[in-house]
Design an enzyme around this catalytic site. Structure first.
Site, PDB file in Angstrom:
ATOM      1  N   SER A 267       5.420  39.445   9.908  1.00 46.23           N
ATOM      2  CA  SER A 267       4.564  38.278  10.685  1.00 46.23           C
ATOM      3  C   SER A 267       4.313  38.672  11.964  1.00 46.23           C
ATOM      4  CB  SER A 267       5.304  37.214  10.696  1.00 46.23           C
ATOM      5  OG  SER A 267       4.820  36.194  11.692  1.00 46.23           O
TER       6      SER A 267
ATOM      7  N   HIS B  87       1.077  39.865   7.838  1.00 48.93           N
ATOM      8  CA  HIS B  87       1.072  38.198   7.681  1.00 48.93           C
ATOM      9  C   HIS B  87       0.520  37.784   8.885  1.00 48.93           C
ATOM     10  CE1 HIS B  87       2.898  34.629   5.995  1.00 48.93           C
ATOM     11  NE2 HIS B  87       3.300  34.133   7.333  1.00 48.93           N
TER      12      HIS B  87
ATOM     13  N   ASP C  42      -0.317  34.194  10.869  1.00 54.41           N
ATOM     14  CA  ASP C  42       0.110  33.143  11.017  1.00 54.41           C
ATOM     15  C   ASP C  42      -0.885  32.144  11.869  1.00 54.41           C
ATOM     16  OD1 ASP C  42       2.730  32.563   9.546  1.00 54.41           O
ATOM     17  OD2 ASP C  42       3.391  34.099  11.133  1.00 54.41           O
TER      18      ASP C  42
ATOM     19  N   MET D 164      -2.181  28.817  13.392  1.00 57.42           N
ATOM     20  CA  MET D 164      -1.634  27.383  13.777  1.00 57.42           C
ATOM     21  C   MET D 164      -2.473  26.775  14.709  1.00 57.42           C
ATOM     22  SD  MET D 164       2.413  28.612  14.634  1.00 57.42           S
ATOM     23  CE  MET D 164       3.445  29.465  13.539  1.00 57.42           C
TER      24      MET D 164
ATOM     25  N   HIS E  41      -1.817  33.024   6.544  1.00 58.28           N
ATOM     26  CA  HIS E  41      -1.117  31.802   6.254  1.00 58.28           C
ATOM     27  C   HIS E  41      -1.701  30.663   7.285  1.00 58.28           C
ATOM     28  CE1 HIS E  41       3.069  29.561   6.667  1.00 58.28           C
ATOM     29  NE2 HIS E  41       2.114  29.087   6.091  1.00 58.28           N
TER      30      HIS E  41
ATOM     31  N   MET F  29      -1.455  27.208   8.921  1.00 62.99           N
ATOM     32  CA  MET F  29      -0.853  26.120   9.092  1.00 62.99           C
ATOM     33  C   MET F  29      -1.888  25.266  10.107  1.00 62.99           C
ATOM     34  SD  MET F  29       2.471  28.236   9.856  1.00 62.99           S
ATOM     35  CE  MET F  29       1.823  29.755  10.103  1.00 62.99           C
TER      36      MET F  29
ATOM     37  N   MET G  48       8.264  27.962   2.061  1.00 62.47           N
ATOM     38  CA  MET G  48       8.841  27.985   3.334  1.00 62.47           C
ATOM     39  C   MET G  48      10.142  27.722   3.538  1.00 62.47           C
ATOM     40  SD  MET G  48       6.314  28.668   5.540  1.00 62.47           S
ATOM     41  CE  MET G  48       7.133  28.711   6.912  1.00 62.47           C
TER      42      MET G  48
ATOM     43  N   ASP H 205       9.123  32.880   3.690  1.00 61.22           N
ATOM     44  CA  ASP H 205       8.734  32.853   4.982  1.00 61.22           C
ATOM     45  C   ASP H 205       9.547  31.901   5.878  1.00 61.22           C
ATOM     46  OD1 ASP H 205       7.378  33.265   7.368  1.00 61.22           O
ATOM     47  OD2 ASP H 205       5.745  32.040   6.668  1.00 61.22           O
TER      48      ASP H 205
HETATM   49  C1  DX5 Z   1       6.783  30.438  11.032  1.00 64.17           C
HETATM   50  C2  DX5 Z   1       5.641  30.980  10.350  1.00 64.17           C
HETATM   51  C3  DX5 Z   1       6.577  32.586  10.073  1.00 64.17           C
HETATM   52  C4  DX5 Z   1       7.303  33.093  11.001  1.00 64.17           C
HETATM   53  C5  DX5 Z   1       8.550  34.081  10.563  1.00 64.17           C
HETATM   54  O1  DX5 Z   1       5.986  29.260  11.042  1.00 64.17           O
HETATM   55  O2  DX5 Z   1       5.035  30.865   9.207  1.00 64.17           O
HETATM   56  O3  DX5 Z   1       5.443  33.607   9.395  1.00 64.17           O
HETATM   57  O4  DX5 Z   1       6.425  33.899  11.902  1.00 64.17           O
HETATM   58  O5  DX5 Z   1       9.348  34.374  11.602  1.00 64.17           O
HETATM   59  P1  DX5 Z   1      10.493  34.794  11.546  1.00 64.17           P
HETATM   60  O6  DX5 Z   1      10.866  35.758  10.623  1.00 64.17           O
HETATM   61  O7  DX5 Z   1      11.239  35.104  12.915  1.00 64.17           O
HETATM   62  O8  DX5 Z   1      11.476  33.489  10.906  1.00 64.17           O
HETATM   63 ZN    ZN Z   2       3.955  32.436   7.936  1.00 68.51          ZN
END
Ligand code: DX5
Ligand code: ZN
Length: 224
Positions: free
Chosen positions: A10, A35, A37, A39, A68, A70, A139, A177
């Site tokens: 990630s 990956h 992320d 947001m 991903h 979010m 998740m 994840d």
């Molecule tokens: C959380 C993200 C993850 C996050 C994982 O909302 O979707 O992808 O970056 O990070 P770690 O491995 O540190 O939990």
């Molecule tokens: Zn993620």
């Protein structure tokens, strides 16, 4: 013998001032997925990056972009993420009302469709759509931040989903994840996870090739 798994680092835990270098380092270390992320500050409290940053990264990397989302109502931005270079687009079941339509649109755009479920969301939210999906993301923390602790009850969810996949003769991938570490890798892989996302437990421990080996060794030695 443990089933092979894909590690998808990630980028949330990468150095944001050197993302191109980080992607190059991942590829050099033998990683094949990244990956991403995304947001929006609404679906989750945090804000990260969107299509322009992904498009810039696409120009410098041929890693598989595991994207991903979010974000609320992701259907508004599917084409933008696909155009930016997302290979896989994962939307949250909780964020879109017409999930089947959203999934069909991702496939129509030429990306691999995936659906993510928050820890408290039941598998039934995605059950009818399983034949349409390339991946389901379970998740294992509440999304929004890296570095949180793995929620142990989610392991059972992975097992149940894996059994469902077997019983129905399907082949979608199962991704986990949140709070993934070498310490829980064996249990996750044994439960049926095929793609492990890791942020802090990966980027916090360079060099990346050695860290990847640690995850693989953890899966091999602890599973019995
Ligand atoms: C959380 C993200 C993850 C996050 C994982 O909302 O979707 O992808 O970056 O990070 P770690 O491995 O540190 O939990
Ligand atoms: Zn993620």
């Amino acid at each position: 013998m443990t089933a092979p798994f894909i590690l998808s680092p990630s980028l949330l835990s990468a150095d944001f001032s050197r993302l191109a270098d980080e992607l190059a380092a991942l590829a050099a270390a033998g990683l094949t997925w990244a990956h991403l992320d995304v947001m929006d500050g609404l679906f989750v409290p945090n804000i990260t990056f969107g299509p322009p940053v992904i498009a810039a990264l696409r120009r410098v990397s041929s890693l598989y972009f595991d994207t991903h989302l979010m974000i609320e109502r992701p259907e508004r931005y599917l084409a933008a993420f696909r155009d930016a270079g997302a290979d896989l687009i994962c939307v949250h079941a909780e964020a879109t009302v017409h999930l089947e339509r959203t999934v069909a649109e991702i496939r129509r755009l030429g990306a691999a469709p995936a659906v993510a479920l928050n820890p408290a969301t039941h598998l039934s939210a995605v059950e009818y759509l399983l034949p349409e999906l390339d991946m389901v993301l379970i998740m294992t923390v509440n999304p929004g931040f890296g570095g949180q602790s793995f929620l142990p009850f989610c392991l059972e969810k992975v097992r149940t989903l894996s059994a469902m996949r077997r019983e129905r003769g399907l082949s979608f991938r199962i991704q986990v994840d949140g709070g993934v570490t070498p310490g829980n890798t064996a249990a996750l892989v044994a439960a049926g996870a095929d793609v492990l996302v890791s942020g802090s437990a990966f980027f916090g421990h360079p060099p990346y090739k050695e860290r990847l080996d640690v995850f693989h060794a953890a899966a091999a030695t602890q599973a019995s």
